[in-house]
Design an enzyme around this catalytic site. Structure first.
Site, PDB file in Angstrom:
ATOM      1  N   HIS A 377      -0.016  23.358  39.596  1.00 41.10           N
ATOM      2  CA  HIS A 377      -0.249  23.467  41.035  1.00 41.10           C
ATOM      3  C   HIS A 377       0.907  24.168  41.764  1.00 41.10           C
ATOM      4  O   HIS A 377       0.788  24.495  42.954  1.00 41.10           O
ATOM      5  CB  HIS A 377      -0.480  22.081  41.638  1.00 41.10           C
ATOM      6  CG  HIS A 377      -1.473  22.069  42.764  1.00 41.10           C
ATOM      7  ND1 HIS A 377      -1.671  23.152  43.591  1.00 41.10           N
ATOM      8  CD2 HIS A 377      -2.319  21.115  43.202  1.00 41.10           C
ATOM      9  CE1 HIS A 377      -2.599  22.861  44.484  1.00 41.10           C
ATOM     10  NE2 HIS A 377      -3.018  21.627  44.274  1.00 41.10           N
ATOM     11  N   ARG A 378       2.010  24.414  41.073  1.00 34.22           N
ATOM     12  CA  ARG A 378       3.085  25.212  41.656  1.00 34.22           C
ATOM     13  C   ARG A 378       2.713  26.687  41.684  1.00 34.22           C
ATOM     14  O   ARG A 378       3.189  27.446  42.518  1.00 34.22           O
ATOM     15  CB  ARG A 378       4.384  25.034  40.858  1.00 34.22           C
ATOM     16  CG  ARG A 378       4.939  23.625  40.812  1.00 34.22           C
ATOM     17  CD  ARG A 378       6.102  23.549  39.837  1.00 34.22           C
ATOM     18  NE  ARG A 378       5.712  23.955  38.488  1.00 34.22           N
ATOM     19  CZ  ARG A 378       6.552  24.086  37.455  1.00 34.22           C
ATOM     20  NH1 ARG A 378       7.837  23.838  37.631  1.00 34.22           N
ATOM     21  NH2 ARG A 378       6.108  24.447  36.267  1.00 34.22           N
TER      22      ARG A 378
END
Length: 407
Positions: A377-378
């Site tokens: 999700h980064r």
């Protein structure tokens, strides 16, 4: 000199010591195998960096050591690579207690040529591999030689040894309430890698349901033409097309540099379930391969994975990973763990026939498959993951379109 554990591939940081292939006092040549180690992905031999004499071991079988740890001490041999043994002289009338000067090599144990997997078979069956005559090139011991020896020994039971074994088992290993499974080898290495991935990567998992009825029908048509291509081969090609359109999922985040590196090559790893745990062989350059080529290479790598015969090159360099658990069951999906430092992983689940409502409100029976996609999700967001799986579904639901994309 000190012989140390070095990185034998894919950025490994530690390994388990399986067994030593030499003993103190042995004379070895450069590149002779010294010790067998187990990483989370493979079994490998550490060779001698030069000729010499084995002086001492610094670790023991079963130890888990990190890269850079000294495994053993190798002393330099004589100028010709063989150290001589001194012989003390005796009076002429004394018994013949000495022989002419001879080389150290005369005292060393039998040099056994065998692969790590062959040695593993021998260890698991309590067989002294030095007692076996190899039928391979240069006397190399093959898997078949171990099985032949085992069959021969089992056909001639030793009553005395059988009785001793029963007594020993009764006295030393009384019945226990719990079964103990050793936590080492590949299982331990996999656990470390998974824990590392979860601690570094903020996982997010997106689930999707895909109609594979058209693909099933298309594969049946191909079988009529004697073209038996696995569904997974179609999945991999479709994923490669999606990765070209959504390259952020074929990337590596270098957080310290504040950069996301997008890879143009699609090296897709396939998780294979083996007796010793998961191992992930990698199909290189999927973007350049046909579906038939992908199928053939995947079959070959899977067979080698099950036989524990993969090379370092065949398990290294993956940019994306898939896990096909459908044949094992599991209909609704899972949250697969990403192979760090990759960005994403897709898992395919069991296909089931289900009633589906069409756009014109008709109820039809379709073959539906769930997939789950875990991503970093980064690096990416949920909307991008949805776009990725929507494109994948479009290609799989219309397999002829998939073929056209390759033209």
């Amino acid at each position: 000199m000190e012989v140390k554990l070095h990185d034998i591939g894919e950025g490994m940081t530690e390994a388990d010591i399986n067994c030593f292939l030499v003993k103190p006092g042995d004379a070895v040549k450069a590149d002779d195998p010294l010790v067998e180690v187990q990483t989370d992905k493979m079994t490998a031999e550490i060779p001698a960096p030069r000729a010499g004499i084995i002086k001492e071991f610094k670790v023991e079988p079963g130890d888990t050591i990190t890269v850079g740890t000294t495994i053993l001490i190798l002393e330099a041999a004589g100028h010709d690579g063989i150290e001589k043994v001194k012989v003390t002289s005796h009076p002429a009338n004394s018994p013949k207690l000495h022989e002419p000067l001879e080389s150290f090599a005369a005292f060393k144990g039998k040099r056994v040529l065998a692969s790590p997997f062959t040695r593993k078979i021998a260890r698991e069956n309590s067989i002294d591999i030095e007692n076996i005559t190899g039928t391979g090139p240069a006397g190399r011991i093959l898997d078949e030689d171990i099985y032949q020896y085992l069959a021969s020994s089992q056909s001639k039971p030793d009553p005395v040894k059988q009785k001793q074994a029963v007594v020993t088992e009764t006295l030393i290993n009384p019945p226990a309430d719990k079964e103990i499974i050793p936590f080492r080898g590949r299982r331990k290495q996999i656990a470390r890698k998974m824990a590392q991935s979860l601690s570094i990567i903020p996982h997010c998992t997106h689930f999707e349901e895909i109609d594979v009825t058209g693909l099933i029908t298309f594969r049946k048509d191909l079988k009529i033409l004697n073209q038996n291509i696995s569904a997974t081969a179609f999945f991999l090609k479709a994923l490669s097309i999606c990765l070209k359109e959504f390259p952020v999922f074929n990337a590596v985040l270098h957080e310290e540099k504040e950069e996301i590196h997008l890879a143009s090559e699609h090296h897709i790893g396939i998780a294979v379930d083996t007796d010793e745990g998961l191992i992930v062989p990698v199909i290189k350059h999927v973007e350049n391969k046909t579906i038939r080529e992908i199928h053939a290479e995947m079959k070959q790598l899977t067979e080698k994975a099950v036989g524990n015969k993969l090379s370092v090159k065949e398990i290294s360099g993956g940019t994306f990973t898939v896990s096909n658990v459908g044949p094992l069951g599991g209909s609704f999906g899972a949250t697969p763990i990403i192979q760090h430092p990759q960005t994403a992983l897709v898992s395919f689940h069991k296909t089931k026939k289900m009633p589906v409502v069409t756009d014109d409100d008709q109820i039809v029976i379709r073959s539906m498959m769930n997939i789950s996609m875990s991503f970093d999700h980064r690096v990416a967001d949920g909307a991008t993951a949805v776009g990725f799986t929507n494109r994948f579904a479009e290609l799989i639901q219309n397999p002829k379109m998939l073929v056209l994309e390759m033209v």
